[in-house]
Design an enzyme around this catalytic site. Structure first.
Site, PDB file in Angstrom:
ATOM      1  N   GLY A 245      -0.650  -4.526   2.815  1.00 55.23           N
ATOM      2  CA  GLY A 245      -0.450  -4.832   1.422  1.00 55.23           C
ATOM      3  C   GLY A 245      -1.448  -4.620   0.355  1.00 55.23           C
ATOM      4  O   GLY A 245      -2.061  -3.946   0.434  1.00 55.23           O
ATOM      5  N   SER A 246      -1.299  -5.383  -0.705  1.00 55.23           N
ATOM      6  CA  SER A 246      -2.206  -5.121  -1.825  1.00 55.23           C
ATOM      7  C   SER A 246      -3.575  -5.392  -1.612  1.00 55.23           C
ATOM      8  O   SER A 246      -3.863  -6.193  -0.689  1.00 55.23           O
ATOM      9  CB  SER A 246      -1.687  -5.872  -2.812  1.00 55.23           C
ATOM     10  OG  SER A 246      -1.560  -7.486  -2.613  1.00 55.23           O
ATOM     11  N   GLU A 267      -4.917  -2.236   5.762  1.00 52.79           N
ATOM     12  CA  GLU A 267      -4.073  -1.347   5.152  1.00 52.79           C
ATOM     13  C   GLU A 267      -3.687  -1.802   3.839  1.00 52.79           C
ATOM     14  O   GLU A 267      -2.829  -2.274   3.483  1.00 52.79           O
ATOM     15  CB  GLU A 267      -2.966  -0.801   5.997  1.00 52.79           C
ATOM     16  CG  GLU A 267      -3.345  -0.598   7.541  1.00 52.79           C
ATOM     17  CD  GLU A 267      -3.924   0.948   7.508  1.00 52.79           C
ATOM     18  OE1 GLU A 267      -4.245   1.378   6.553  1.00 52.79           O
ATOM     19  OE2 GLU A 267      -4.423   1.235   8.697  1.00 52.79           O
ATOM     20  N   CYS A 301       2.214   3.775  -0.418  1.00 49.07           N
ATOM     21  CA  CYS A 301       1.032   3.427  -0.384  1.00 49.07           C
ATOM     22  C   CYS A 301       0.293   4.797  -0.822  1.00 49.07           C
ATOM     23  O   CYS A 301      -0.755   4.704  -1.079  1.00 49.07           O
ATOM     24  CB  CYS A 301       0.158   2.725   0.847  1.00 49.07           C
ATOM     25  SG  CYS A 301       0.730   3.400   2.293  1.00 49.07           S
TER      26      CYS A 301
END
Ligand code: NAD
Length: 510
Positions: A245-246, A267, A301
């Site tokens: 995620g962020s 990640e 991403c």
């Protein structure tokens, strides 16, 4: 196919109801009396279905069942676990078209990308099946006579998997299927933007485990990050949290997990850049950059967010890039001719417009796109923004199709600009000169976890380890030896002699 036809086909074909249970603890939690979250289709802005969230007690049921299932699953020989994971791959393949379309309806990927997402999960299943016969440890030469020194890898237990919206099935598979062959069970908290995909995939995977006469091992707890996510992250019974995620949320997850001595795989966000040198095959570079920047509407991403172009080819390259951008079809991602579908939701559209506004305020020149489309749903036109310097907004990841284009003079300067962002996920160089490409992939070149030569920053294969450096978090998932993250390493010393010689020549005369 129109959206309503696709909705009917997918909801019936995958047996999804209007309201689905979002908690699986070996059985699906009753939906009555539970709050349901609607899954909104970004193509038409209408609800696709709903999924119920659990409460604290439901979470406890999940963890209790997971602890029990772990005992049985971890006792199976790894190759047997691999066979079962292989069967899951076969079931996903049978349902590939419907699941791919569900991904399209739920988060807006094109049909080809939706199918690719499921194919990635299928590929991971075959990779994991093969891996189940290759979970090697080392044997090391011992310094002591009649001693054997070796290392072995044991499963960790319950793995918490928290996933982002943009790879709603593949990221689960990267984690859950590799973790499973290592001997773990997983508890998945999916993104609230992709709950139906999570329900459908969990059902398919668990059905396979059950028909093999075993308790299910793929648990599910749908709910918000702040409730379910927090429970999982702070739970000592969950030794590893794999978070995708962020960067902002990932940092908080990492701190909380570390505070209880848990492990994490992070990640997080990327700010990926392509360098196009004077020696590039320009047409190939244009295609690579266009795909990287516009695929999944810039919501990967690994999406290309910056392109650095040598000054001698800058005008030619940007003219050709603008030409490709002006020809892409934006719209209903169920239409195979469409290349750019919608953003995931209205918030993403707001981020897109805010970033364009800020870029222009910071000296950027919008040279293509930049508009919110007058259509139902969350459609925007991919933007190209020329910047003289890399600063301010360019240093941030905006999860939308916005590409910053900048000029450079020397490759050393390009590498310096390339690396001068907080993130370190994916990178690319387009050049036909081996000295340039080797420099870029050398230790002095790109500082990212992933580096590409003459291909896009986006579109990684599952065989390699996936992940990035700096604020991308340092985690590695998927192929290569990423399985080791899901295992605990144990160093074993065996003395098969009649004496106890000590290491480092230490004497202990008792
Ligand atoms: P997000 O950070 O908003 O959400 C990710 C997940 O975290 C969701 O399931 C969310 O519900 C959960 N969450 C939110 N708050 C939480 C909390 N306090 N505790 C625990 N969990 C919480 O990200 P997103 O918008 O879904 O995805 C986009 C981001 O993901 C981008 O930054 C993108 O670069 C990144 N991403 C990274 C990779 C990678 O491999 N590096 C892959 C895909 C996406």
């Amino acid at each position: 196919m129109n959206v309503n036809e696709a909705k009917k086909l997918v909801m019936n074909g995958l047996d999804l109801q209007q309201i689905n249970s979002g908690v699986y603890s070996g059985e699906w939690m009753a939906a009555e009396g539970r709050k349901a979250i609607e899954s909104i289709c970004p193509i038409d802005g209408q609800a696709l279905g709903s999924v119920t969230q659990g409460k604290d007690k439901d979470y406890e049921n999940v963890i209790t069942a997971a602890e029990k299932a772990f005992k049985e699953w971890s006792a199976l020989p790894a190759p047997r676990r691999g066979e079962i994971v292989g069967e899951i791959g076969a079931e996903l393949l049978k349902n590939k078209e419907l699941l791919g379309m569900l991904v399209t309806l739920e988060i807006g990927k094109t049909v080809s990308e939706g199918a690719g997402e499921i194919q990635e999960a299928i590929d991971i299943a075959s990779f994991a099946m093969g891996l189940s016969r290759q979970l090697y440890g080392l044997t090391i030469a011992s310094e002591r006579p009649e001693h054997r020194l070796m290392e072995q890898w044991h499963p960790l237990g319950i793995i918490g998997v928290i996933t982002s919206f943009n790879f709603p099935a593949a990221v689960w598979a990267w984690n859950a299927l590799i973790a499973a062959v290592v001997g773990n069970v997983t508890v998945w908290k999916p993104s609230s933007s992709a709950l139906l995909t999570a329900v459908a995939v969990s059902r398919i995977a668990n059905r396979v485990v059950e028909r093999n006469g075993l308790p299910p091992i793929f648990f599910l707890t749908c709910g918000s990050g702040r409730t379910v996510g927090d429970l999982l992250v702070n739970d000592k019974r969950v030794p590893l949290i794999s978070f995708t995620g962020s960067t902002a949320v990932g940092l908080s997850v990492a701190k909380q997990t570390a505070a209880r001595f848990g492990k994490s795989i992070l990640e997080l966000g990327g700010n990926n850049c392509a360098v196009v040198t004077a020696e590039a095959d320009i047409d190939l570079a244009v295609k690579g950059v266009a795909f990287g920047a516009m695929a999944t509407a810039g919501q990967r991403c690994t999406s290309t967010r910056r392109v650095l172009v040598h000054s001698s080819i800058y005008d030619d390259f940007s003219a050709k890039l603008k030409d490709v951008y002006s020809r892409v079809n934006i719209g209903n991602p169920l239409d195979p001719s469409v290349i750019v579908g919608p953003l995931v939701d209205k918030n993403a559209v707001d981020d897109y417009t805010a970033t364009i506004r800020q870029s222009v305020n910071q000296g950027g020149r919008l040279i293509h796109g930049g508009q919110v489309m007058e259509m139902n749903g969350c459609f925007v036109s991919p933007a190209i923004i020329e910047m003289n310097r890399q600063e301010g907004i360019v240093l941030k990841e905006t999860f939308a199709p916005i590409l910053f284009i900048m000029k450079y003079e020397t490759l050393e300067e390009a590498v310096q600009i390339h690396n001068a962002v907080p993130q370190g996920l994916s990178s690319a160089i387009f050049s036909t000169d081996i000295r340039e490409t080797e420099y870029f992939i050398s230790h002095a070149g790109s500082d990212c976890g992933i580096v590409n030569v003459n291909t896009s920053t986006a579109g990684a294969e599952i065989g390699g380890a996936f992940g990035g450096e700096k604020e991308t978090g340092g985690g590695r998932e998927s192929g290569s030896d990423a399985w080791k993250y899901y295992a605990r390493r144990q160093t074993v010393t065996v003395n098969y002699g009649n004496d106890i010689p000590l290491s480092q020549g230490v004497v202990f005369p008792v």
